[in-house]
Design a protein around this motif. Sequence first.
Motif: not given
Length: 303
Positions: A64-72, A113-120, A146-153, A166-167
């Motif tokens: 029912e839910v996906i938690i998406h953390l994958a990324g180098a 989805s995981a994302s990062a405060i590095g966007i700021y 690009k990360w957030e755009e890829s999950v926004e779809q 995430i910090g």
Amino acid sequence: MKVLVTGATGLIGKEIVKNLHDRGIVVHYLSTSPEKVKTKTNTKGFYWNPETGEVDETCLNGVEVIIHLAGASIAHRWTSKYKEEIVESRVLSSNLLFQLLKTHPNQVRQLISASAIGIYPSSLERIYQEDFTSIEHTFLSNVVVKWEESVEQFTRLGIKVCKLRIGLVLSKKGGAFPQLLKPIRWGMGSVLGSGKQWQSWIHIKDLARMFVFALEHELDGVYNAVAPQPVTHRDLLFSIARILQKPLFVPNTPKWVLKLILGEMHVLLFDSQKVQATKIREKGFYFKYTQLEEALRNLLKKD
């Protein structure tokens, strides 16, 4: 209930899976390593390869839910090739999940989805909330965009999308924190640059709880995943040294020294983001660790 987790064997993923199991939730996880694909109580692994587009479609059964953390990891030297891997590992994995959901029957209603405060942008003065949009075009900010755009779809499929920015994650088991500890333990701790750069941190247990909170409350949109009280880099190091009862006698390390050693990646140590988590708290999330000293003492209590 079943939840599909990507990046389940990583630092954050392991803690999230533990939280899910504590709530009686069955976990499916995707792994690029066939030897890590195993079935245990309440856990079942499935193989995927985002680079080739391979994925075991049965991973969606009952999910029912996906938690998406994958990324180098970004904590490797940023060669041109590795910078491509940092971006592609996030975008390709998201795209593969999107195509899987688009072409196969499923009952997925939310993706977290995981994302990062590095966007700021790096700043010593600004205070960042989720509605900040004046993004500067640095490598890190472009990765996150690009990360957030890829999950926004996924919203196009009628799926709620929640992005947790995430910090600095405080955990003894991995990430940047153990690297901060080492020189201090050896009595060679040194403040980097001026030490005035802001560090927006979060205890690993609070971070894992936040992902589960987002699931239980069916959140969508962007949320900052940081503790309520950011600190300066200098205060962070001196707090660690105080708890470990170690001196910080070494002079500040100049920025140019780290740039020489680490190359472009040195920005990870000098960028400053003072980030607030007001939005997630207004939704009812409470932090077990709101103060840095409390979080550090929990992590270092056996040292």
